[in-house]
Design a protein around this motif. Structure first.
Motif, PDB file in Angstrom:
ATOM      1  N   VAL A   1      -2.024  -1.903   5.650  1.00 48.67           N
ATOM      2  CA  VAL A   1      -1.799  -2.108   7.066  1.00 48.67           C
ATOM      3  C   VAL A   1      -3.122  -1.859   7.782  1.00 48.67           C
ATOM      4  O   VAL A   1      -3.756  -0.831   7.580  1.00 48.67           O
ATOM      5  N   VAL A   2      -3.525  -2.803   8.586  1.00 54.75           N
ATOM      6  CA  VAL A   2      -4.782  -2.673   9.321  1.00 54.75           C
ATOM      7  C   VAL A   2      -4.574  -1.870  10.600  1.00 54.75           C
ATOM      8  O   VAL A   2      -5.348  -0.983  10.924  1.00 54.75           O
ATOM      9  N   LYS A   6       4.271  -0.222   9.323  1.00 51.21           N
ATOM     10  CA  LYS A   6       5.175  -1.173   8.694  1.00 51.21           C
ATOM     11  C   LYS A   6       6.166  -0.389   7.838  1.00 51.21           C
ATOM     12  O   LYS A   6       5.774   0.422   7.011  1.00 51.21           O
ATOM     13  N   ARG A   7       7.440  -0.591   8.096  1.00 51.53           N
ATOM     14  CA  ARG A   7       8.493   0.123   7.372  1.00 51.53           C
ATOM     15  C   ARG A   7       8.970  -0.747   6.206  1.00 51.53           C
ATOM     16  O   ARG A   7       9.197  -1.940   6.362  1.00 51.53           O
ATOM     17  N   CYS A  58       4.337   2.671   6.119  1.00 51.99           N
ATOM     18  CA  CYS A  58       2.884   2.649   5.941  1.00 51.99           C
ATOM     19  C   CYS A  58       2.232   2.638   7.317  1.00 51.99           C
ATOM     20  O   CYS A  58       2.663   1.899   8.197  1.00 51.99           O
ATOM     21  N   SER A  59       1.203   3.435   7.458  1.00 53.01           N
ATOM     22  CA  SER A  59       0.432   3.482   8.702  1.00 53.01           C
ATOM     23  C   SER A  59      -0.917   2.800   8.492  1.00 53.01           C
ATOM     24  O   SER A  59      -1.276   2.442   7.368  1.00 53.01           O
ATOM     25  N   ILE A  63      -2.050   1.369   1.945  1.00 54.14           N
ATOM     26  CA  ILE A  63      -1.743   0.195   1.146  1.00 54.14           C
ATOM     27  C   ILE A  63      -0.420   0.425   0.430  1.00 54.14           C
ATOM     28  O   ILE A  63      -0.146   1.519  -0.040  1.00 54.14           O
ATOM     29  N   MET A  64       0.388  -0.625   0.325  1.00 52.70           N
ATOM     30  CA  MET A  64       1.677  -0.546  -0.361  1.00 52.70           C
ATOM     31  C   MET A  64       1.631  -1.445  -1.586  1.00 52.70           C
ATOM     32  O   MET A  64       1.324  -2.631  -1.469  1.00 52.70           O
ATOM     33  N   PHE A  65       1.930  -0.886  -2.760  1.00 50.77           N
ATOM     34  CA  PHE A  65       2.044  -1.679  -3.979  1.00 50.77           C
ATOM     35  C   PHE A  65       3.521  -1.906  -4.259  1.00 50.77           C
ATOM     36  O   PHE A  65       4.293  -0.956  -4.347  1.00 50.77           O
ATOM     37  N   VAL A  66       3.908  -3.165  -4.377  1.00 50.53           N
ATOM     38  CA  VAL A  66       5.290  -3.512  -4.694  1.00 50.53           C
ATOM     39  C   VAL A  66       5.277  -4.146  -6.086  1.00 50.53           C
ATOM     40  O   VAL A  66       4.721  -5.230  -6.274  1.00 50.53           O
ATOM     41  N   PRO A  67       5.888  -3.475  -7.077  1.00 48.48           N
ATOM     42  CA  PRO A  67       5.888  -4.028  -8.435  1.00 48.48           C
ATOM     43  C   PRO A  67       6.635  -5.360  -8.512  1.00 48.48           C
ATOM     44  O   PRO A  67       7.543  -5.619  -7.721  1.00 48.48           O
ATOM     45  N   ARG A  68       6.240  -6.171  -9.473  1.00 43.88           N
ATOM     46  CA  ARG A  68       6.890  -7.468  -9.705  1.00 43.88           C
ATOM     47  C   ARG A  68       8.395  -7.260  -9.894  1.00 43.88           C
ATOM     48  O   ARG A  68       8.821  -6.342 -10.571  1.00 43.88           O
ATOM     49  N   GLY A  69       9.178  -8.111  -9.257  1.00 44.44           N
ATOM     50  CA  GLY A  69      10.619  -8.067  -9.413  1.00 44.44           C
ATOM     51  C   GLY A  69      11.346  -7.217  -8.384  1.00 44.44           C
ATOM     52  O   GLY A  69      12.558  -7.307  -8.256  1.00 44.44           O
TER      53      GLY A  69
END
Length: 99
Positions: A1-2, A6-7, A58-59, A63-69
């Motif tokens: 998030v710049v 973001k929730r 996230c503020s 950075i948010m990592f979302v795993p595949r699937g």
């Protein structure tokens, strides 16, 4: 998030979120018209379901990592903000680890 916040509401691969209906082979998904509609009509059922989702906010600078699937609907908190999503190119092959 710049900038801004973001929730995120994250569902593991084995858990289909309420209101989301994939076809048999998973190649297509029927879902609510908008994320706002999903939050209004299905969010509370998701939180009270058999497998509650993981949630975080996230503020700026995070950075948010979302795993595949994983299914990851997100909600922009308060006002629009710039974000960036990155995915590897289909032809990308990660290097083999060397020991």
């Amino acid at each position: 998030v710049v900038r801004g916040k973001k929730r995120w509401v994250l569902f593991p691969p084995h858990c289909t979120p309420p209101g989301v209906h994939p076809n048999e082979d998973g190649s297509d998904v029927a879902a609510p018209v908008s994320l706002t509609e999903w939050y209004l009509n299905f969010y509370h059922a998701a939180r009270e379901g058999e497998t509650p989702p993981l949630e975080c906010t996230c503020s700026a600078g995070e950075i948010m990592f979302v795993p595949r699937g994983w299914c990851a609907p997100s909600d922009r908190s308060r006002r629009p903000h710039p974000t960036l999503a990155a995915m590897p190119h289909p032809s990308f092959t990660p290097p083999s680890p060397t020991l």
